[in-house]
Write a protein that holds these residues in place. Structure first.
Motif, mmCIF file in Angstrom:
data_model
loop_
_atom_site.group_PDB
_atom_site.id
_atom_site.type_symbol
_atom_site.label_atom_id
_atom_site.label_comp_id
_atom_site.label_asym_id
_atom_site.label_seq_id
_atom_site.Cartn_x
_atom_site.Cartn_y
_atom_site.Cartn_z
ATOM 1 N N TYR A 3 27.616 -29.950 -15.639
ATOM 2 C CA TYR A 3 28.452 -28.862 -15.761
ATOM 3 C C TYR A 3 29.584 -28.632 -14.624
ATOM 4 O O TYR A 3 29.392 -28.919 -13.777
ATOM 5 C CB TYR A 3 27.305 -27.735 -15.752
ATOM 6 C CG TYR A 3 27.892 -26.192 -15.963
ATOM 7 C CD1 TYR A 3 28.411 -25.988 -17.645
ATOM 8 C CD2 TYR A 3 28.168 -25.037 -15.067
ATOM 9 C CE1 TYR A 3 28.935 -24.771 -17.781
ATOM 10 C CE2 TYR A 3 28.589 -24.208 -15.279
ATOM 11 C CZ TYR A 3 28.974 -23.652 -16.839
ATOM 12 O OH TYR A 3 29.446 -22.473 -17.050
ATOM 13 N N THR A 4 30.825 -28.288 -15.348
ATOM 14 C CA THR A 4 32.014 -28.240 -14.454
ATOM 15 C C THR A 4 32.430 -26.920 -14.210
ATOM 16 O O THR A 4 32.436 -25.988 -14.931
ATOM 17 C CB THR A 4 33.214 -29.349 -15.236
ATOM 18 O OG1 THR A 4 33.559 -28.537 -16.526
ATOM 19 C CG2 THR A 4 32.497 -30.538 -15.637
ATOM 20 N N LEU A 5 33.303 -26.808 -13.402
ATOM 21 C CA LEU A 5 33.736 -25.410 -13.009
ATOM 22 C C LEU A 5 34.782 -25.260 -13.937
ATOM 23 O O LEU A 5 35.008 -24.081 -14.315
ATOM 24 C CB LEU A 5 34.627 -25.719 -11.598
ATOM 25 C CG LEU A 5 35.210 -24.373 -11.128
ATOM 26 C CD1 LEU A 5 34.156 -23.194 -10.737
ATOM 27 C CD2 LEU A 5 35.961 -24.775 -9.531
ATOM 28 N N ASP A 25 42.178 -29.916 -10.770
ATOM 29 C CA ASP A 25 41.732 -30.370 -12.115
ATOM 30 C C ASP A 25 40.200 -29.931 -12.159
ATOM 31 O O ASP A 25 39.255 -30.625 -11.615
ATOM 32 C CB ASP A 25 41.765 -31.780 -11.839
ATOM 33 C CG ASP A 25 40.973 -32.471 -13.443
ATOM 34 O OD1 ASP A 25 40.887 -31.564 -14.390
ATOM 35 O OD2 ASP A 25 41.025 -33.399 -13.378
ATOM 36 N N PHE A 26 39.797 -28.785 -12.483
ATOM 37 C CA PHE A 26 38.500 -28.370 -12.473
ATOM 38 C C PHE A 26 37.462 -28.848 -13.352
ATOM 39 O O PHE A 26 36.261 -28.638 -13.542
ATOM 40 C CB PHE A 26 38.527 -26.736 -12.988
ATOM 41 C CG PHE A 26 39.389 -25.853 -11.795
ATOM 42 C CD1 PHE A 26 39.199 -25.936 -10.515
ATOM 43 C CD2 PHE A 26 40.207 -24.800 -12.520
ATOM 44 C CE1 PHE A 26 39.911 -25.332 -9.697
ATOM 45 C CE2 PHE A 26 40.992 -24.079 -11.518
ATOM 46 C CZ PHE A 26 40.992 -24.316 -10.160
ATOM 47 N N LYS A 27 38.058 -29.811 -14.200
ATOM 48 C CA LYS A 27 37.129 -30.402 -14.936
ATOM 49 C C LYS A 27 36.365 -31.668 -14.424
ATOM 50 O O LYS A 27 35.594 -32.261 -15.001
ATOM 51 C CB LYS A 27 37.937 -30.983 -16.169
ATOM 52 C CG LYS A 27 38.553 -30.416 -17.409
ATOM 53 C CD LYS A 27 39.251 -31.019 -18.183
ATOM 54 C CE LYS A 27 39.867 -29.916 -19.520
ATOM 55 N NZ LYS A 27 40.487 -30.396 -20.528
ATOM 56 N N ASN A 28 37.177 -32.105 -13.011
ATOM 57 C CA ASN A 28 36.295 -32.954 -12.358
ATOM 58 C C ASN A 28 35.551 -32.354 -11.204
ATOM 59 O O ASN A 28 35.075 -33.049 -10.050
ATOM 60 C CB ASN A 28 37.205 -34.050 -11.809
ATOM 61 C CG ASN A 28 37.637 -34.985 -12.860
ATOM 62 O OD1 ASN A 28 36.625 -35.421 -13.732
ATOM 63 N ND2 ASN A 28 38.990 -35.271 -12.945
ATOM 64 N N VAL A 29 35.264 -30.896 -11.137
ATOM 65 C CA VAL A 29 34.422 -30.506 -10.276
ATOM 66 C C VAL A 29 33.118 -29.865 -10.763
ATOM 67 O O VAL A 29 33.153 -29.027 -11.539
ATOM 68 C CB VAL A 29 35.260 -28.867 -9.778
ATOM 69 C CG1 VAL A 29 34.294 -28.242 -8.757
ATOM 70 C CG2 VAL A 29 36.569 -29.612 -9.078
ATOM 71 N N TYR A 30 32.046 -30.544 -10.219
ATOM 72 C CA TYR A 30 30.722 -30.517 -10.945
ATOM 73 C C TYR A 30 30.071 -29.194 -10.334
ATOM 74 O O TYR A 30 30.141 -28.821 -8.824
ATOM 75 C CB TYR A 30 30.019 -31.800 -10.805
ATOM 76 C CG TYR A 30 30.627 -32.645 -11.730
ATOM 77 C CD1 TYR A 30 30.780 -32.711 -12.974
ATOM 78 C CD2 TYR A 30 31.267 -33.948 -10.891
ATOM 79 C CE1 TYR A 30 31.448 -33.688 -13.494
ATOM 80 C CE2 TYR A 30 32.000 -34.778 -11.461
ATOM 81 C CZ TYR A 30 31.755 -35.002 -12.833
ATOM 82 O OH TYR A 30 32.555 -35.776 -13.154
#
Length: 522
Positions: A3-5, A25-30
């Motif tokens: 699940y990502t930010l 890049d919140f898609k790469n923050v888990y």
């Protein structure tokens, strides 16, 4: 897949969240978990955790505020969500600048948004995202199976999805497929943990799935206890389809081989070239020399009697057939097996060097394996001639079957008869029917019987052992567990009582025939 930010920010629960720091890049923050924290933080924050806070004790103290940010950043948190009671509170610019300098994403959420609601929403979202990994993997594995992809393809898909090396083995530990770098080094830096998960079909163990991780790995996403059941359900179950298909293929091949060997022993009508073709398809080399052994299993007197065509007999028969085949793989260059309930036909490939010694040694090992594995049963063998000639399979079987018949008629004194024994038995049987011959034999043995009764020393047993050991005194003494001098004394006594020489092969022949006629030597 986590699940990502970015996914959190797209959810309804975060609809009013405001970014206070620079974007990234919140898609790469888990996000793996969520917690509520206030100073002092200590070690209560986990890596990739979404942290909720009211910044208690920090609002009028920028130094305390930056200390909170630093503690959150040092713990490896995903982001910091702040909620302020005062609706007009503004985070000091130097605090925001500090958050940007350390790369910590910071948001504000409304005060009336309960932390418990945020926690529940994140927990559910993390759980659903993680579950989707297994669900998608299960679908991928099902598709691979129905597309007839090999087990190695399944291992590759599991390894790719879980991002870890995997290995699939059968119930015996034999590796069937693997993917990823499996390190077997001895150093601590090289070691890997392995999680072993059972692959079962209808409750019966078929194999194992091994999942590897580094010893110092902190990410236990796929190996924690609460995910073991997910792996069992979504990964091991699809893998069982491959094992089930293999079982069906093996059973079909086994039945074809069983029927082929049975026909090989009983049928002379099939042309030789057709036999060779059929044998080659089943990976049998019919052009090498073979020995035939016929095996009969019988319950011992104290054991429970089973019906010949019962399910219990079929189960035991299948287990014995498996043992025979496996023993052939381990101890002999070629073995062909067929069975009908309690009867087994075994063709054993003869080696070019010392075929009789090697084949008899193999059968002796096999007999001991069977008696150890099935103590409630007796095993009786008939063995054909052992040669290097081109095999006549029906004739070898008939000779072995005849030997088994004599073995079973022998009253249980021997568990094994060879075809050579049957020739001797037929000669002895013919001689036994001649009254004159029986009288001569009795004349030889009468003084030995009388001595046995008078002295208690069994000279007939001594004579039988001497003949059995090919007239070797040292071997005979060892067989009887007596000193060699004691044996020589007994042999001299036999000479005196019978009046014949134990150095003359003609006299020894007469003594052996006499013993065989009265079943005193076998």
């Amino acid at each position: 897949m986590e699940y990502t930010l970015w996914e959190f920010l797209q959810s309804n629960i975060a609809a009013e969240a405001k970014l206070l720091t620079n974007g990234t890049d919140f898609k790469n923050v888990y996000i793996k978990s969520i917690s509520v924290q206030e100073l002092p933080v200590d070690d209560f924050i986990q890596k990739d955790e979404l942290v909720l806070s009211t910044a208690m004790g920090c609002l009028g103290n920028p130094a305390s505020f930056t200390a909170l940010l630093q503690a959150v950043k040092d713990a490896g948190a995903a982001a910091l969500l702040l909620s302020f009671k005062a609706p007009n509170y503004v985070v000091p610019p130097e605090v925001i600048a500090y958050a940007n300098s350390i790369g910590l994403s910071m948001f504000s959420i409304p005060w009336n948004l309960r932390f418990s609601d945020v926690q529940a929403a994140v927990h559910e979202a993390v759980k659903a995202k993680r579950l989707s990994v297994y669900q998608n993997l299960q679908t991928t594995l099902f598709n691979a199976f129905f597309e007839s992809k090999p087990l190695s393809s399944a291992a590759a898909k599991i390894s790719q999805s879980l991002n870890t090396p995997v290995e699939i083995v059968n119930a015996s530990g034999q590796v069937l497929a693997q993917n990823g770098s499996i390190i077997t080094g001895d150093s601590e830096d090289e070691k890997q943990n392995v999680k072993e998960l059972e692959i079962s079909i209808a409750g019966l163990l078929s194999g194992y799935l091994h999942i590897y991780t580094c010893v110092d790995a902190k990410d236990e996403l796929y190996l924690s206890d609460n995910r073991e059941s997910l792996l069992q359900k979504y990964v091991c179950f699809p893998l069982s389809l491959w094992f089930n298909r293999k079982n069906i293929e093996d059973l079909t091949t086994l039945r074809l081989k069983n029927d082929f060997v049975w026909d090989l022993a009983h049928n002379r009508d099939t042309p030789q070239i057709e036999l060779l073709k059929q044998g080659a398809r089943l990976h049998f080399n019919l052009q090498r020399p073979y020995t035939c052994a016929v095996l009969r299993m019988l319950p011992r007197e104290h054991a429970k009697q089973i019906e010949e065509y019962s399910s219990e007999a079929a189960t035991v028969s299948a287990q014995i057939e498996d043992l025979l085949i496996q023993s052939g793989k381990n101890g002999c260059p070629a073995v062909m097996v067929s069975s009908r309930t309690l009867d087994f036909i075994i063709y054993i490939g003869n080696p070019q060097i010392s075929p009789e010694i090697a084949t008899r040694a193999f059968l002796d090992r096999l007999h001991h394996q069977l008696t150890d594995a099935f103590p409630a049963y007796g095993f009786y063998w008939g063995i054909s001639e052992i040669t290097l000639k081109k095999p006549d399979f029906p004739q070898l079987y008939q000779n072995a079957a005849l030997a088994l018949q004599y073995c079973l008629q022998n009253g249980g004194t021997q568990y094994c008869f060879t075809y050579r024994d049957t020739k001797e038995a037929q000669i002895v049987s013919a001689l036994s029917g001649n009254e004159k011959v029986r009288q001569i034999a009795e004349e030889f043995l009468r003084p030995l019987r009388k001595h046995n009764a008078d002295s208690g020393t069994d000279l007939i047993e001594t004579l039988a052992a001497f003949i059995h050991c090919n007239y070797n005194t040292s071997s005979t003494a060892r067989m009887l567990h007596i000193h060699r001098q004691s044996l020589l004394y007994r042999l001299d006594k036999i000479k005196d009582l019978t009046g014949i020489s134990l150095d003359d092969h003609r006299d020894l022949f007469l003594l052996e025939i006499s013993l065989r006629i009265f079943s005193l030597y076998s």
